[in-house]
Design a protein around this motif. Structure first.
Motif, PDB file in Angstrom:
ATOM      1  N   GLY A   1     -85.617 -54.849  40.856  1.00 35.20           N
ATOM      2  CA  GLY A   1     -85.713 -54.908  39.388  1.00 35.20           C
ATOM      3  C   GLY A   1     -86.634 -56.023  38.920  1.00 35.20           C
ATOM      4  N   ALA A   2     -86.697 -57.101  39.702  1.00 31.45           N
ATOM      5  CA  ALA A   2     -87.543 -58.241  39.313  1.00 31.45           C
ATOM      6  C   ALA A   2     -88.991 -58.036  39.773  1.00 31.45           C
ATOM      7  CB  ALA A   2     -86.980 -59.523  39.925  1.00 31.45           C
ATOM      8  N   GLY A   3     -89.265 -56.889  40.401  1.00 29.04           N
ATOM      9  CA  GLY A   3     -90.640 -56.584  40.808  1.00 29.04           C
ATOM     10  C   GLY A   3     -91.037 -57.206  42.135  1.00 29.04           C
ATOM     11  N   MET A   4     -90.045 -57.647  42.905  1.00 23.55           N
ATOM     12  CA  MET A   4     -90.387 -58.231  44.213  1.00 23.55           C
ATOM     13  C   MET A   4     -90.779 -57.142  45.206  1.00 23.55           C
ATOM     14  SD  MET A   4     -88.211 -61.248  45.672  1.00 23.55           S
ATOM     15  CE  MET A   4     -88.135 -62.825  44.887  1.00 23.55           C
ATOM     16  N   LYS A   5     -91.607 -57.529  46.171  1.00 18.63           N
ATOM     17  CA  LYS A   5     -91.912 -56.614  47.269  1.00 18.63           C
ATOM     18  C   LYS A   5     -90.726 -56.727  48.237  1.00 18.63           C
ATOM     19  CE  LYS A   5     -95.652 -56.259  50.511  1.00 18.63           C
ATOM     20  NZ  LYS A   5     -96.835 -56.963  50.946  1.00 18.63           N
ATOM     21  N   VAL A   6     -90.044 -55.612  48.472  1.00 19.17           N
ATOM     22  CA  VAL A   6     -88.818 -55.664  49.282  1.00 19.17           C
ATOM     23  C   VAL A   6     -88.976 -54.816  50.545  1.00 19.17           C
ATOM     24  CG1 VAL A   6     -86.352 -55.069  49.323  1.00 19.17           C
ATOM     25  CG2 VAL A   6     -87.360 -56.023  47.238  1.00 19.17           C
ATOM     26  N   LYS A   7     -88.617 -55.432  51.665  1.00 13.27           N
ATOM     27  CA  LYS A   7     -88.546 -54.664  52.921  1.00 13.27           C
ATOM     28  C   LYS A   7     -87.121 -54.773  53.413  1.00 13.27           C
ATOM     29  CE  LYS A   7     -93.274 -55.502  54.290  1.00 13.27           C
ATOM     30  NZ  LYS A   7     -94.115 -56.467  54.970  1.00 13.27           N
ATOM     31  N   ILE A   8     -86.577 -53.656  53.868  1.00  7.79           N
ATOM     32  CA  ILE A   8     -85.217 -53.675  54.394  1.00  7.79           C
ATOM     33  C   ILE A   8     -85.294 -53.461  55.903  1.00  7.79           C
ATOM     34  CG2 ILE A   8     -82.972 -52.496  54.335  1.00  7.79           C
ATOM     35  CD1 ILE A   8     -83.647 -51.971  51.346  1.00  7.79           C
ATOM     36  N   ASN A   9     -84.713 -54.376  56.646  1.00  8.39           N
ATOM     37  CA  ASN A   9     -84.776 -54.309  58.111  1.00  8.39           C
ATOM     38  C   ASN A   9     -83.445 -53.850  58.671  1.00  8.39           C
ATOM     39  OD1 ASN A   9     -87.392 -55.252  58.126  1.00  8.39           O
ATOM     40  ND2 ASN A   9     -86.802 -57.384  58.397  1.00  8.39           N
ATOM     41  N   THR A  10     -83.495 -52.823  59.511  1.00  6.43           N
ATOM     42  CA  THR A  10     -82.280 -52.248  60.070  1.00  6.43           C
ATOM     43  C   THR A  10     -82.363 -52.222  61.590  1.00  6.43           C
ATOM     44  OG1 THR A  10     -82.070 -50.824  58.142  1.00  6.43           O
ATOM     45  CG2 THR A  10     -80.855 -50.135  60.101  1.00  6.43           C
ATOM     46  N   VAL A  11     -81.321 -52.710  62.240  1.00  6.62           N
ATOM     47  CA  VAL A  11     -81.225 -52.618  63.703  1.00  6.62           C
ATOM     48  C   VAL A  11     -80.187 -51.529  63.993  1.00  6.62           C
ATOM     49  CG1 VAL A  11     -80.527 -53.840  65.799  1.00  6.62           C
ATOM     50  CG2 VAL A  11     -81.818 -55.052  64.040  1.00  6.62           C
ATOM     51  N   LEU A  12     -80.582 -50.515  64.753  1.00 10.15           N
ATOM     52  CA  LEU A  12     -79.630 -49.441  65.087  1.00 10.15           C
ATOM     53  C   LEU A  12     -79.112 -49.647  66.508  1.00 10.15           C
ATOM     54  CD1 LEU A  12     -81.478 -46.262  63.689  1.00 10.15           C
ATOM     55  CD2 LEU A  12     -79.578 -47.494  62.619  1.00 10.15           C
ATOM     56  N   LEU A  13     -77.796 -49.674  66.637  1.00  8.94           N
ATOM     57  CA  LEU A  13     -77.167 -49.872  67.945  1.00  8.94           C
ATOM     58  C   LEU A  13     -76.401 -48.611  68.327  1.00  8.94           C
ATOM     59  CD1 LEU A  13     -75.623 -53.388  67.213  1.00  8.94           C
ATOM     60  CD2 LEU A  13     -77.786 -52.885  68.350  1.00  8.94           C
ATOM     61  N   GLU A  14     -76.546 -48.206  69.587  1.00  7.26           N
ATOM     62  CA  GLU A  14     -75.835 -47.002  70.053  1.00  7.26           C
ATOM     63  C   GLU A  14     -74.346 -47.108  69.748  1.00  7.26           C
ATOM     64  OE1 GLU A  14     -76.862 -44.247  71.191  1.00  7.26           O
ATOM     65  OE2 GLU A  14     -78.880 -44.541  71.993  1.00  7.26           O
ATOM     66  N   GLN A  15     -73.792 -48.321  69.991  1.00  4.72           N
ATOM     67  CA  GLN A  15     -72.335 -48.488  69.900  1.00  4.72           C
ATOM     68  C   GLN A  15     -71.798 -48.579  68.473  1.00  4.72           C
ATOM     69  OE1 GLN A  15     -74.458 -50.407  71.790  1.00  4.72           O
ATOM     70  NE2 GLN A  15     -73.394 -51.400  73.468  1.00  4.72           N
ATOM     71  N   CYS A  16     -72.646 -48.839  67.470  1.00  7.31           N
ATOM     72  CA  CYS A  16     -72.101 -49.163  66.137  1.00  7.31           C
ATOM     73  C   CYS A  16     -72.614 -48.296  64.999  1.00  7.31           C
ATOM     74  CB  CYS A  16     -72.441 -50.588  65.729  1.00  7.31           C
ATOM     75  SG  CYS A  16     -72.159 -51.810  66.953  1.00  7.31           S
TER      76      CYS A  16
END
Ligand code: SAM
Ligand code: SF4
Length: 327
Positions: A147-162
């Motif tokens: 909403g504030a106009g920031m450049k946003v990146k979302i980082n996701t780690v995918l684990l087999e177990q979770c």
């Protein structure tokens, strides 16, 4: 400055604390000891190191942790770093829990770009990974930053177990908001050794099945090794960072500084140079201080190895937890 393999090193990740409000199971387990405050670099010391690093050609800084926003005054440090001559960009990596709380201060200090780590959009899965119930605060942080106009990146780690099957939910964020959702392969560092990650090549196959019109996105999104894709109808892009199944060491442009001032040439190896020792063994006015600082920074860059060895676990010499390295 170039390293001994001809790579230009212009990016430094700086961890400003090894403390964190979350307990992500693959990063900072319950009961881990933290470094005494007096052993952490002060903000003044961090700025001094970064000023010297800028003279050697570092242009971009990433403030990380532990959780950087748990260190008092973190937004003002960003402001100080932004003022260093030669530094073109300062960004932040956060778990997002306190992002809304500090957003105005961060904006006032010139932050325009933020990476937010989030591994699921399911509250229960979030609790099981992070040990805390703060999912809604992260979502509020994401919405406030967008909403504030920031450049946003979302980082996701995918684990087999979770959370192997959490990717469709995470992608919905890129559909709804102009954010890059990036999947990062877990690396066998610290607690990460105990988990099996989802391979990004497998993930890409699944993405292509679900979104046959997905296309490679060749625009430059940042200064890292992520590869991007666009999906029609999505406001944001999808990215993959494949340290394990797509080695990108030939393009590596970075060094890392831990909260207590160890500069690491490579994530995979335990060797580091100690800038805190330099800072605390010369008087401020001593002309040799700058020279000594410059020498150790150069040493870290020169000592960068050609490549990591994550695929040969027995050769990994880094024994620290990721929370104290900064990711
Ligand atoms: N607390 C902040 C956060 O979570 O964004 C900054 C520090 S955290 C160590 C930085 C990033 O490292 C997070 O995105 C986290 O998921 C990632 N990370 C932690 N351990 C990892 C591992 N073994 N392999 C790959 N990424 C890891
Ligand atoms: Fe904390 Fe970030 Fe590590 Fe999670 S990944 S424990 S939020 S430092």
């Amino acid at each position: 400055m170039k390293d001994s393999y001809g790579r230009t090193i212009d990016y430094m990740r700086i961890s400003i604390t090894d403390r964190c409000n979350l307990r992500c199971r693959y990063c900072m387990p319950e009961g881990i000891e933290v470094i005494p405050m007096e052993d952490l670099l002060t903000f003044e010391e961090i700025v001094e190191v970064c000023t010297q690093a800028a003279l050697l050609g570092i242009k971009k800084l990433k403030v990380t942790g532990g959780e950087p926003l748990v260190r008092r005054g973190a937004p003002s440090l960003i402001g100080m770093l932004k003022k260093i001559p030669g530094i073109e960009d300062v960004t932040l990596t956060t778990n997002g829990v306190f992002l809304k709380k500090y957003l105005n201060e961060l904006l006032e200090n010139g932050l325009r770009s933020v990476n937010i780590s989030l591994d699921t959009r399911d509250e229960k899965v979030y609790q099981s990974i992070t040990g805390r119930d703060d999912f809604s605060m992260v979502m509020e942080g994401i919405e406030a930053a967008v909403g504030a106009g920031m450049k946003v990146k979302i980082n996701t780690v995918l684990l087999e177990q979770c959370n192997a099957e959490e990717w469709p939910g995470m992608l919905e964020l890129a559909r709804k908001y102009p954010v890059d959702v990036r999947f990062i392969e877990i690396m066998p560092i610290g607690m990460g050794r105990n988990y099996r990650g989802v391979s990004n090549s497998e993930l890409i196959k699944k993405l292509k099945e679900k979104y046959p019109s997905m296309k490679k996105d060749d625009r430059i999104h940042g200064n890292g090794p992520a590869k991007y894709y666009t999906i029609p109808g999505f406001l944001g892009s999808v990215g993959v960072i494949s340290a394990m199944h797509g080695k990108f060491c030939d393009q590596c442009n970075r060094i890392r500084m831990s909260a207590q001032g160890e500069i690491k040439p490579c994530l995979c190896y335990g060797n580091a140079v100690d800038v805190r020792k330099v800072l605390r063994s010369y008087e401020k006015k001593d002309v040799q201080r700058k020279e000594a600082l410059c020498r150790v920074l150069e040493e870290a860059i020169i000592k960068k190895p050609q490549a990591h060895c994550f695929e040969k676990r027995e050769e990994i010499t880094e024994n620290k937890k990721m929370v104290s390295i900064g990711g």
